[in-house]
Design a protein around this motif. Structure first.
Motif, mmCIF file in Angstrom:
data_model
loop_
_atom_site.group_PDB
_atom_site.id
_atom_site.type_symbol
_atom_site.label_atom_id
_atom_site.label_comp_id
_atom_site.label_asym_id
_atom_site.label_seq_id
_atom_site.Cartn_x
_atom_site.Cartn_y
_atom_site.Cartn_z
ATOM 1 N N LEU A 197 0.786 -1.304 0.081
ATOM 2 C CA LEU A 197 -0.033 0.049 0.061
ATOM 3 C C LEU A 197 0.832 1.379 0.018
ATOM 4 O O LEU A 197 0.196 2.428 -0.131
ATOM 5 C CB LEU A 197 -0.871 -0.019 1.178
ATOM 6 N N HIS A 198 2.091 1.065 -0.044
ATOM 7 C CA HIS A 198 3.058 2.402 0.306
ATOM 8 C C HIS A 198 2.746 3.438 -0.525
ATOM 9 O O HIS A 198 2.989 4.745 -0.357
ATOM 10 C CB HIS A 198 4.449 2.099 0.415
ATOM 11 N N ASP A 199 2.606 3.189 -1.997
ATOM 12 C CA ASP A 199 2.374 4.112 -2.983
ATOM 13 C C ASP A 199 0.883 4.390 -3.441
ATOM 14 O O ASP A 199 0.889 4.786 -4.637
ATOM 15 C CB ASP A 199 3.520 3.773 -4.186
ATOM 16 N N VAL A 200 -0.172 4.002 -2.679
ATOM 17 C CA VAL A 200 -1.310 4.185 -3.305
ATOM 18 C C VAL A 200 -1.791 5.553 -3.524
ATOM 19 O O VAL A 200 -2.521 5.823 -4.444
ATOM 20 C CB VAL A 200 -2.629 3.701 -2.204
ATOM 21 N N GLY A 201 -0.921 6.616 -2.675
ATOM 22 C CA GLY A 201 -1.161 8.077 -2.984
ATOM 23 C C GLY A 201 -1.005 8.439 -4.385
ATOM 24 O O GLY A 201 -1.267 9.341 -4.634
ATOM 25 N N LYS A 202 -0.061 7.651 -5.032
ATOM 26 C CA LYS A 202 0.284 8.006 -6.488
ATOM 27 C C LYS A 202 -1.117 8.002 -7.117
ATOM 28 O O LYS A 202 -1.140 8.685 -8.244
ATOM 29 C CB LYS A 202 1.273 6.844 -7.057
ATOM 30 N N MET A 203 -2.069 7.309 -6.937
ATOM 31 C CA MET A 203 -3.344 7.323 -7.777
ATOM 32 C C MET A 203 -3.933 8.493 -7.619
ATOM 33 O O MET A 203 -4.864 9.081 -8.349
ATOM 34 C CB MET A 203 -4.306 5.964 -7.147
ATOM 35 N N ASP A 226 3.680 14.776 -3.027
ATOM 36 C CA ASP A 226 2.507 14.849 -2.424
ATOM 37 C C ASP A 226 1.449 13.502 -2.399
ATOM 38 O O ASP A 226 0.671 13.339 -1.599
ATOM 39 C CB ASP A 226 1.159 15.913 -3.182
ATOM 40 N N HIS A 227 2.287 12.628 -3.031
ATOM 41 C CA HIS A 227 1.520 11.239 -3.119
ATOM 42 C C HIS A 227 1.566 10.592 -1.688
ATOM 43 O O HIS A 227 0.759 9.832 -1.402
ATOM 44 C CB HIS A 227 2.318 10.224 -4.171
ATOM 45 N N VAL A 228 2.580 11.088 -0.944
ATOM 46 C CA VAL A 228 2.814 10.480 0.637
ATOM 47 C C VAL A 228 1.668 10.964 1.213
ATOM 48 O O VAL A 228 1.050 10.378 2.028
ATOM 49 C CB VAL A 228 3.997 11.047 1.274
ATOM 50 N N HIS A 251 6.385 7.283 5.602
ATOM 51 C CA HIS A 251 7.896 7.473 6.146
ATOM 52 C C HIS A 251 8.933 6.775 4.769
ATOM 53 O O HIS A 251 9.953 6.984 5.072
ATOM 54 C CB HIS A 251 8.464 6.857 7.413
ATOM 55 N N HIS A 252 8.405 6.125 3.729
ATOM 56 C CA HIS A 252 9.237 5.629 3.036
ATOM 57 C C HIS A 252 10.098 6.703 2.206
ATOM 58 O O HIS A 252 10.971 6.224 1.397
ATOM 59 C CB HIS A 252 8.574 4.630 2.107
ATOM 60 N N HIS A 253 9.701 8.012 1.991
ATOM 61 C CA HIS A 253 10.745 8.861 1.312
ATOM 62 C C HIS A 253 11.604 9.623 2.525
ATOM 63 O O HIS A 253 12.176 10.637 1.861
ATOM 64 C CB HIS A 253 9.863 9.741 0.676
ATOM 65 N N GLU A 254 11.359 9.496 3.698
ATOM 66 C CA GLU A 254 12.100 10.233 4.651
ATOM 67 C C GLU A 254 13.331 9.610 4.605
ATOM 68 O O GLU A 254 13.657 8.493 4.084
ATOM 69 C CB GLU A 254 11.779 10.147 6.225
ATOM 70 N N VAL A 280 14.270 -0.519 0.979
ATOM 71 C CA VAL A 280 13.832 -1.389 -0.046
ATOM 72 C C VAL A 280 13.080 -0.717 -1.076
ATOM 73 O O VAL A 280 12.987 -1.158 -2.357
ATOM 74 C CB VAL A 280 12.524 -2.148 0.783
ATOM 75 N N ASP A 281 12.430 0.389 -0.919
ATOM 76 C CA ASP A 281 11.750 1.194 -2.024
ATOM 77 C C ASP A 281 12.678 1.666 -2.998
ATOM 78 O O ASP A 281 12.903 1.590 -4.362
ATOM 79 C CB ASP A 281 11.217 2.386 -1.436
ATOM 80 N N VAL A 282 13.964 2.297 -2.668
ATOM 81 C CA VAL A 282 15.093 2.610 -3.407
ATOM 82 C C VAL A 282 15.792 1.367 -4.052
ATOM 83 O O VAL A 282 15.969 1.484 -5.431
ATOM 84 C CB VAL A 282 16.305 3.218 -2.499
HETATM 85 FE FE LIG Z 1 6.787 6.549 -2.987
#
Ligand SMILES: [Fe+2]
Length: 412
Positions: A197-203, A226-228, A251-254, A280-282
């Motif tokens: 679910l970490h990137d659902v904001g991208k929708m 702003d997707h976060v 927090h995945h982009h902090e 992991v994301d990177v």
């Molecule tokens: Fe992201």
């Protein structure tokens, strides 16, 4: 000559070869460019870039700055030290061949579930979290049986399906990471869900920005970031969602040194699962084909993560992440002392320097191997027992289309 400098050494007249930031290619900047004025220097400082590479043939240099060979030798030594000091991991419960068919099915199902949820969110609907429950359980169980299958499949992505395929990969890699840290079954499950679910904001990010094939403008980059916050809004409406999954999304982009977004949190202010998700994301993003960059080899990605761990990540967690997937992770194209070349298909939990390699090319004969085979570098005797990895190559070198052909052949 490519040299690495501290950002405070950067002056107009230097030619930036690589911003060396953990976004891979920074969406706001060209890959390579000449620094024309102090404003550009300030902009690079503002990005949180602490060290970067310059090309001294195309611009001014800095006395005594290390070159790329010295930097890669130092990183390689750090990884060798890490390999020697790491405790051994857990042995897979079943073989890769046993796990592969089921993993391929569940990977496809999980991708469809995440895709469906994201499509609902894009349409302004809430999306049913229950659909992901079985995917979460299946991923956590598959990774426990043999993580090489899902993590190998995770490297195969299409440009169009990037966002949901990336989400499945992040879920599987987080499950693998949690296992390496011996976290509880419940936290592993929540982390896997958080990964999905970490990137659902991208929708909620307009399509033309989300999938823009070129660099973003400063305004577009702000919208992308702003997707976060959008993710938090969407996820907070899901009453049954655990705080762990919310932390991962938030927090995945902090970044550990405070250079990330949205809040610029530092160190321990970032939740532990958020710190793990950042790594992991990177890793998954830079090993994927994107509209604006070619994938990095998994072995090269590990070296970049190790290099960036000094500022951007929790160094101790990076050590454990590398322990969980290896110094030559699944999908790495490696060169052996004997001249044979192949692709890593199984990480060795007891000795990360000696994985199982699918041998496909012989540099001495300058020819592809007529019948490719698996070579277990941990075997003391027999076919290649004395062989060892001496380096890694980019994916498509030697005519071996590493990820697609090899994984299709290995996993199906
Ligand atoms: Fe992201």
């Amino acid at each position: 000559m490519i040299k690495k400098i501290k950002t405070h050494q950067l002056t107009p007249g230097m030619y930036v070869h690589d911003l060396n930031c953990s976004w891979g290619v920074h969406p706001l900047f060209p890959i390579r460019f000449k620094v024309m004025d102090e404003i550009k220097v300030e902009e690079i400082h503002a990005l949180g870039v602490r060290e970067l590479y310059i090309d001294t043939r195309r611009g001014k240099g800095v006395a005594d700055a290390p070159d790329t060979r010295e930097i890669s030798e130092a990183v390689e030594q750090e990884l060798l030290d890490l390999a020697a000091s790491l405790p051994t991991g857990t042995e897979p419960r079943v073989s890769l061949r046993e796990e592969a068919p089921g993993a391929a099915r569940l990977h496809a199902e999980a991708s469809r579930s995440v895709n469906r949820l994201m499509a609902d969110i894009r349409l302004g609907q809430q999306g049913a979290l229950e659909d992901l429950d079985s995917a979460v359980d299946a991923i956590a169980e598959s990774v426990l049986r043999n993580s090489n299958a899902l993590n190998g499949l995770g490297l195969i992505k299409t440009k169009d399906g990037y966002t949901f395929l990336h989400s499945v990969s992040v879920g599987a890699l987080l499950a693998t990471f949690c296992n390496a840290l011996s976290l509880s079954k419940d936290i592993t499950r929540q982390a896997t869900l958080g990964g999905l679910l970490h990137d659902v904001g991208k929708m909620k990010v307009p399509d033309d920005i989300l999938n823009k094939p070129g660099r973003l403008s400063a305004d577009e980059f702000e919208i992308m970031k702003d997707h976060v916050r959008h993710g938090q809004e969407v996820l907070q409406q899901l009453s049954s969602l655990s705080p762990y999954a919310l932390d991962i999304s938030l927090h995945h982009h902090e970044r550990f040194d405070g250079s990330g977004y949205p809040s610029g949190l530092k160190g321990g202010a970032i939740s532990p699962l958020g710190q793990m998700a950042a790594i992991v994301d990177v890793y998954d993003a830079i090993t994927s084909t994107r509209v604006y960059h070619e994938p990095m080899s998994p072995a090269e990605a590990i070296r970049k993560i190790q290099e960036w761990s000094k500022f951007h990540f929790n160094e101790e967690l990076v050590r454990h992440f590398i322990r969980s997937i290896g110094i030559y992770p699944v999908g790495s194209l490696v060169v052996l002392e004997s001249g044979l070349i192949g692709v890593v298909v199984e990480h060795n939990a007891h000795n990360t320097l000696r994985p199982v390699v699918w041998i496909a090319y012989d540099t001495r004969a300058r020819a592809e191997v007529s019948s490719p085979y698996d070579l277990d570098l941990s075997r003391a005797l027999g076919n290649g027992g004395g062989d060892r990895i001496t380096g890694y190559e980019t994916d498509d070198k030697w005519g071996i289309r590493a990820r697609r052909s090899v994984f299709n052949e290995q996993l199906h």
